[in-house]
Design a protein around this motif. Structure first.
Motif, mmCIF file in Angstrom:
data_model
loop_
_atom_site.group_PDB
_atom_site.id
_atom_site.type_symbol
_atom_site.label_atom_id
_atom_site.label_comp_id
_atom_site.label_asym_id
_atom_site.label_seq_id
_atom_site.Cartn_x
_atom_site.Cartn_y
_atom_site.Cartn_z
ATOM 1 N N UNK A 196 -19.683 -13.258 -3.199
ATOM 2 C CA UNK A 196 -18.819 -12.615 -2.198
ATOM 3 C C UNK A 196 -17.390 -12.426 -2.689
ATOM 4 N N UNK A 197 -16.823 -13.424 -3.377
ATOM 5 C CA UNK A 197 -15.452 -13.281 -3.867
ATOM 6 C C UNK A 197 -15.351 -12.185 -4.929
ATOM 7 N N UNK A 198 -16.383 -12.091 -5.757
ATOM 8 C CA UNK A 198 -16.423 -11.021 -6.754
ATOM 9 C C UNK A 198 -16.564 -9.670 -6.071
ATOM 10 N N UNK A 199 -17.446 -9.609 -5.065
ATOM 11 C CA UNK A 199 -17.655 -8.361 -4.342
ATOM 12 C C UNK A 199 -16.400 -7.941 -3.585
ATOM 13 N N UNK A 200 -15.632 -8.915 -3.140
ATOM 14 C CA UNK A 200 -14.414 -8.585 -2.410
ATOM 15 C C UNK A 200 -13.481 -7.736 -3.269
ATOM 16 N N UNK A 201 -13.273 -8.137 -4.520
ATOM 17 C CA UNK A 201 -12.425 -7.349 -5.414
ATOM 18 C C UNK A 201 -13.022 -5.957 -5.614
ATOM 19 N N UNK A 202 -14.335 -5.884 -5.824
ATOM 20 C CA UNK A 202 -14.987 -4.585 -6.010
ATOM 21 C C UNK A 202 -14.855 -3.716 -4.765
ATOM 22 N N UNK A 223 -12.413 -3.850 -2.524
ATOM 23 C CA UNK A 223 -11.023 -3.401 -2.453
ATOM 24 C C UNK A 223 -10.808 -2.181 -3.353
ATOM 25 N N UNK A 224 -11.348 -2.258 -4.567
ATOM 26 C CA UNK A 224 -11.188 -1.144 -5.507
ATOM 27 C C UNK A 224 -11.867 0.108 -4.983
ATOM 28 N N UNK A 225 -13.108 -0.029 -4.481
ATOM 29 C CA UNK A 225 -13.839 1.126 -3.947
ATOM 30 C C UNK A 225 -13.115 1.724 -2.752
ATOM 31 N N UNK A 226 -12.550 0.881 -1.909
ATOM 32 C CA UNK A 226 -11.803 1.358 -0.738
ATOM 33 C C UNK A 226 -10.580 2.156 -1.167
ATOM 34 N N UNK A 227 -9.826 1.642 -2.136
ATOM 35 C CA UNK A 227 -8.638 2.338 -2.613
ATOM 36 C C UNK A 227 -9.005 3.662 -3.281
ATOM 37 N N UNK A 228 -10.124 3.686 -3.984
ATOM 38 C CA UNK A 228 -10.586 4.940 -4.593
ATOM 39 C C UNK A 228 -10.820 6.008 -3.537
ATOM 40 N N UNK A 229 -11.470 5.621 -2.442
ATOM 41 C CA UNK A 229 -11.754 6.590 -1.377
ATOM 42 C C UNK A 229 -10.475 7.033 -0.685
ATOM 43 N N UNK A 230 -9.543 6.128 -0.497
ATOM 44 C CA UNK A 230 -8.278 6.495 0.143
ATOM 45 C C UNK A 230 -7.441 7.403 -0.774
ATOM 46 N N UNK A 231 -7.524 7.186 -2.064
ATOM 47 C CA UNK A 231 -6.832 8.070 -3.004
ATOM 48 C C UNK A 231 -7.424 9.474 -2.967
ATOM 49 N N UNK A 232 -8.740 9.575 -2.854
ATOM 50 C CA UNK A 232 -9.388 10.889 -2.748
ATOM 51 C C UNK A 232 -8.987 11.585 -1.452
ATOM 52 N N UNK A 255 -2.914 -4.054 4.158
ATOM 53 C CA UNK A 255 -2.807 -5.491 3.904
ATOM 54 C C UNK A 255 -4.221 -6.042 3.845
ATOM 55 N N UNK A 256 -4.645 -6.430 2.638
ATOM 56 C CA UNK A 256 -5.980 -6.980 2.428
ATOM 57 C C UNK A 256 -5.910 -8.491 2.648
ATOM 58 N N UNK A 257 -6.707 -8.989 3.573
ATOM 59 C CA UNK A 257 -6.631 -10.411 3.905
ATOM 60 C C UNK A 257 -8.014 -11.021 4.074
ATOM 61 N N UNK A 258 -8.053 -12.350 4.035
ATOM 62 C CA UNK A 258 -9.239 -13.074 4.466
ATOM 63 C C UNK A 258 -9.342 -12.910 5.978
ATOM 64 N N UNK A 259 -10.542 -13.126 6.515
ATOM 65 C CA UNK A 259 -10.727 -12.990 7.952
ATOM 66 C C UNK A 259 -10.444 -14.285 8.705
ATOM 67 N N UNK A 308 -8.106 -4.610 -13.593
ATOM 68 C CA UNK A 308 -7.848 -5.584 -14.653
ATOM 69 C C UNK A 308 -8.274 -6.982 -14.200
ATOM 70 N N UNK A 309 -7.994 -7.285 -12.938
ATOM 71 C CA UNK A 309 -8.413 -8.571 -12.388
ATOM 72 C C UNK A 309 -9.938 -8.685 -12.425
ATOM 73 N N UNK A 310 -10.625 -7.609 -12.043
ATOM 74 C CA UNK A 310 -12.088 -7.604 -12.052
ATOM 75 C C UNK A 310 -12.637 -7.822 -13.465
ATOM 76 N N UNK A 311 -12.000 -7.193 -14.449
ATOM 77 C CA UNK A 311 -12.461 -7.350 -15.831
ATOM 78 C C UNK A 311 -12.335 -8.804 -16.295
ATOM 79 N N UNK A 312 -11.191 -9.424 -15.995
ATOM 80 C CA UNK A 312 -10.990 -10.824 -16.371
ATOM 81 C C UNK A 312 -11.963 -11.718 -15.615
#
Length: 402
Positions: free
Chosen positions: A189-195, A197-206, A220-224, A279-283
């Motif tokens: 889940x923590x790994x998916x959270x970063x993914x 966030x990235x997918x969400x930002x990609x769609x908002x950029x489009x 503001x990306x937060x824990x629930x 970059x965070x996802x890669x690390x």
């Protein structure tokens, strides 16, 4: 052991008698040693609690356990007498928000797990007068998360990123469920959270590329499991030159907490935040997969930040915000004690609660306290937020049943 008498010292039966005497003496000393050790163990067992008793002492409580509120007598800290605030938090003193949350959207990742796969799912938890099973409890926490946001920033929106297969029983005004494909299992889940966030930002950029004139919305990306208790939207006007913001604490191993990440909703802000998270996802995937269930994202974020040649890690020991350029992204660092404050038993809380606290993070087993806080705020005749924060300060060291 060999017993040698020596040719010039002992011969014949005399030497044998001496050897026999030494053997008897050594056997006697050994026996005394073991008897003493055995009696000591028996005495220790009488005075030491059993493993079962130790587990019972560590048992979590199904209610709040109150104690003295941290920060007594310290300047610029909330002072309490029982559940009554003797001074007021800044947000309580003035209800005037900078923008009421207009133009701010909270984004969180949430998943409901198959109850049949978890034998504990049917176990009920009682909070106040309500009883919840495991799934209901998770949904109640999510609703409480939204309640605090809508109370403090009524014009803001909330987006829940989730597995497309999830069927969230959630219908609230200004709340949208946003399905993003991925692996939302507990271990990932923590790994998916970063993914996500990235997918969400990609769609908002489009979307922004298609409609460049649309109104800017900051994210503001937060824990629930947080409660917004102040105007966090003010950071976008107070600090006008950052792309993304992170919260830090004075902790050498885990200086950054991923439970609060703010992204400016401009094209530049979203694109640079996306590159940073990639970059965070890669690390994360190359170095910290063993910590994929927990902490991996925080360790990866810290690694990306610290790897920058000009970054001085001593800045994490400061109490104020600061700005750094990290590989082309302007990163604002905000102190956890204000924007990501954790009740007692977590980093940053031992000196009480700052009067300008904006976010309370009920991480780990503090979920009961989150629900109890909301119930207290609603049941209080004065509906005073500072009094509710006194409840948090006085009960934060409880080991809850969540």
């Amino acid at each position: 052991m060999r017993c040698l008498s020596g040719k010039k010292l002992l011969r014949g039966s005399l030497g044998m008698r001496v050897c026999s005497g030494w053997r008897q003496f050594l056997l006697f000393v050994t026996l005394i040693f073991f008897l003493s050790h055995f009696l000591s163990v028996l005495e220790w067992q009488k005075t030491t609690p059993s493993v079962k008793e130790s587990h019972q002492k560590k048992q979590k409580f199904d209610h709040l356990v109150f104690g003295p509120a941290a920060g007594e007598g310290l300047p610029n800290r909330l002072q309490c007498k029982g559940m009554k605030a003797l001074n007021k938090t800044h947000i309580s003193a003035s209800s005037n928000m900078s923008n009421g949350g207009n133009g701010v959207t909270f984004v969180t990742v949430f998943a409901v797990y198959n109850s049949s796969a978890d034998g504990r799912a049917s176990e009920s938890t009682i909070v106040g007068k309500a009883s919840y099973n495991k799934v209901e409890r998770s949904m109640t926490i999510m609703n409480t998360f939204i309640n605090f946001i809508q109370l403090m920033l009524p014009e803001s929106n909330t987006i829940i990123l989730t597995d497309p297969a999830s069927r969230l029983p959630l219908k609230r005004n200004r709340v949208a469920v946003y399905p993003i494909q991925g692996d939302y299992s507990r271990d990932k889940l923590m790994l998916q959270r970063i993914r996500s966030y990235i997918a969400f930002l990609e769609e908002k950029l489009e979307e922004r590329s298609r409609e460049p004139s649309q109104k800017i919305t900051h994210y503001i990306f937060t824990d629930s499991d947080i409660a917004v208790v102040g105007d966090v939207g003010e950071i976008f006007s107070k600090y006008d030159n950052f792309h993304l913001a992170l919260t830090f604490r004075n902790n050498k191993q885990q200086p950054l907490n991923s439970g609060f990440i703010a992204v400016r909703g401009t094209l530049d802000g979203m694109s640079r935040a996306k590159v940073f998270l990639e970059k965070v996802l890669e690390v994360y995937t190359t170095t910290y997969m063993k910590a994929s269930r927990m902490l991996g994202d925080q360790l990866a974020i810290a690694s990306v930040i610290k790897s920058h040649a000009l970054f001085n890690a001593k800045a994490f020991s400061s109490h104020g915000s600061f700005l750094e350029d990290i590989d082309g992204a302007s990163v604002l660092f905000l102190p956890c004690e204000v924007y990501n404050w954790t009740p007692p038993e977590g980093a940053g809380q031992f000196h009480g609660m700052p009067l300008d606290v904006k976010v309370v993070h009920y991480k780990g087993s503090r979920k009961r306290l989150m629900l109890e806080s909301w119930n207290f705020l609603n049941s209080s005749t004065s509906n005073d937020l500072s009094d509710m924060l006194c409840l948090v300060l006085s009960s934060g060291r409880t080991k809850y049943d969540f």
